[in-house]
Design a protein around this motif. Sequence first.
Motif, mmCIF file in Angstrom:
data_model
loop_
_atom_site.group_PDB
_atom_site.id
_atom_site.type_symbol
_atom_site.label_atom_id
_atom_site.label_comp_id
_atom_site.label_asym_id
_atom_site.label_seq_id
_atom_site.Cartn_x
_atom_site.Cartn_y
_atom_site.Cartn_z
ATOM 1 N N TYR A 2 40.072 52.432 58.660
ATOM 2 C CA TYR A 2 41.368 52.859 58.142
ATOM 3 C C TYR A 2 42.075 51.679 57.480
ATOM 4 O O TYR A 2 41.900 50.524 57.881
ATOM 5 C CB TYR A 2 42.247 53.375 59.272
ATOM 6 C CG TYR A 2 41.751 54.645 59.910
ATOM 7 C CD1 TYR A 2 41.793 55.852 59.227
ATOM 8 C CD2 TYR A 2 41.256 54.642 61.213
ATOM 9 C CE1 TYR A 2 41.344 57.030 59.810
ATOM 10 C CE2 TYR A 2 40.807 55.806 61.814
ATOM 11 C CZ TYR A 2 40.861 56.993 61.112
ATOM 12 O OH TYR A 2 40.420 58.149 61.700
ATOM 13 N N LEU A 19 46.682 53.809 66.315
ATOM 14 C CA LEU A 19 45.334 53.287 66.078
ATOM 15 C C LEU A 19 44.893 52.362 67.203
ATOM 16 O O LEU A 19 43.725 52.381 67.611
ATOM 17 C CB LEU A 19 45.284 52.567 64.721
ATOM 18 C CG LEU A 19 45.340 53.500 63.508
ATOM 19 C CD1 LEU A 19 45.638 52.709 62.239
ATOM 20 C CD2 LEU A 19 44.050 54.293 63.367
ATOM 21 N N GLN A 24 40.697 52.355 67.301
ATOM 22 C CA GLN A 24 40.102 52.450 65.971
ATOM 23 C C GLN A 24 40.320 51.159 65.173
ATOM 24 O O GLN A 24 41.384 50.541 65.281
ATOM 25 C CB GLN A 24 40.707 53.621 65.193
ATOM 26 C CG GLN A 24 40.363 54.975 65.766
ATOM 27 C CD GLN A 24 38.877 55.264 65.672
ATOM 28 O OE1 GLN A 24 38.268 55.108 64.621
ATOM 29 N NE2 GLN A 24 38.294 55.703 66.779
ATOM 30 N N ARG A 25 39.324 50.794 64.393
ATOM 31 C CA ARG A 25 39.440 49.616 63.539
ATOM 32 C C ARG A 25 40.285 49.966 62.317
ATOM 33 O O ARG A 25 40.196 51.072 61.783
ATOM 34 C CB ARG A 25 38.054 49.136 63.111
ATOM 35 C CG ARG A 25 37.240 48.603 64.282
ATOM 36 C CD ARG A 25 35.830 48.205 63.897
ATOM 37 N NE ARG A 25 35.839 47.202 62.840
ATOM 38 C CZ ARG A 25 35.098 47.269 61.736
ATOM 39 N NH1 ARG A 25 34.286 48.282 61.533
ATOM 40 N NH2 ARG A 25 35.157 46.327 60.822
ATOM 41 N N TYR A 26 41.086 48.991 61.887
ATOM 42 C CA TYR A 26 41.924 49.207 60.709
ATOM 43 C C TYR A 26 42.242 47.870 60.054
ATOM 44 O O TYR A 26 42.131 46.811 60.684
ATOM 45 C CB TYR A 26 43.227 49.930 61.076
ATOM 46 C CG TYR A 26 44.114 49.161 62.034
ATOM 47 C CD1 TYR A 26 45.058 48.251 61.561
ATOM 48 C CD2 TYR A 26 43.982 49.322 63.408
ATOM 49 C CE1 TYR A 26 45.862 47.535 62.442
ATOM 50 C CE2 TYR A 26 44.783 48.621 64.289
ATOM 51 C CZ TYR A 26 45.717 47.725 63.800
ATOM 52 O OH TYR A 26 46.510 47.013 64.665
ATOM 53 N N ASP A 52 42.257 56.812 54.450
ATOM 54 C CA ASP A 52 41.061 57.148 55.226
ATOM 55 C C ASP A 52 40.000 57.527 54.202
ATOM 56 O O ASP A 52 39.962 58.662 53.733
ATOM 57 C CB ASP A 52 41.351 58.297 56.186
ATOM 58 C CG ASP A 52 40.147 58.662 57.052
ATOM 59 O OD1 ASP A 52 39.136 57.935 57.003
ATOM 60 O OD2 ASP A 52 40.225 59.677 57.779
ATOM 61 N N HIS A 71 40.799 62.631 66.205
ATOM 62 C CA HIS A 71 40.117 61.961 67.315
ATOM 63 C C HIS A 71 40.246 62.712 68.644
ATOM 64 O O HIS A 71 39.669 62.288 69.642
ATOM 65 C CB HIS A 71 40.634 60.527 67.449
ATOM 66 C CG HIS A 71 40.285 59.682 66.259
ATOM 67 N ND1 HIS A 71 39.032 59.153 66.057
ATOM 68 C CD2 HIS A 71 41.026 59.315 65.174
ATOM 69 C CE1 HIS A 71 39.017 58.471 64.927
ATOM 70 N NE2 HIS A 71 40.207 58.567 64.362
#
Length: 196
Positions: A2, A19, A24-26, A52, A71
């Motif tokens: 993201y 996030l 989640q990686r961002y 995204d 998710h």
Amino acid sequence: MYKVYGAVASRAFRVLWMLEELGQRYELHEIKPHSAEALALNASGKIPILADGDAVLTDSVAIITYLADKHGRFTYPAGSVERAHQDALSHTILDEFDAVLWTAARHRAVLPEDMRVPGVTDSLKWEFERNLARLGNRFAGPFLQGDQMTIADILCVHCLGWAKSAGFPLEDETMNAYFKALRGREAYGRTLALVS
């Protein structure tokens, strides 16, 4: 991965915290509202913005709802009574906390000086305190809906932090304890550490 566009000390905090909670990686791209970068991604120039893949999403509440649905966490299933209650809480927080705080901020620093009404802040503080007490009276605990943390909690705690920094009253003991507990979450701490 993201990509989040916005400033940590803004409604982008909600997206970043979500996030972090999701693991989640961002990538964070710090941009200001109405900057050339913001306008290139969102015609209104508002932040936050989430990319995204090729999809570009705007509005913090829409973004965190999308992430929760995608998710399968921090939300109840669409079409369930619990989801309806979650959505009602989210709208209440937007109407009774976010809107009040944003109105105060606009009259303090955003509107042209000749359009500002500094005296409005007292009535907004009164309204915020009344609304907070009402939410405290219906608090289920340990989260707003009981045992499950949802996006409504992310919205609420973000608004309580905003209120605290803006000098709004946070007198309700129940909501203060809730605020303190959620600020103790590891994901919240990681998000807070992003503030430059």
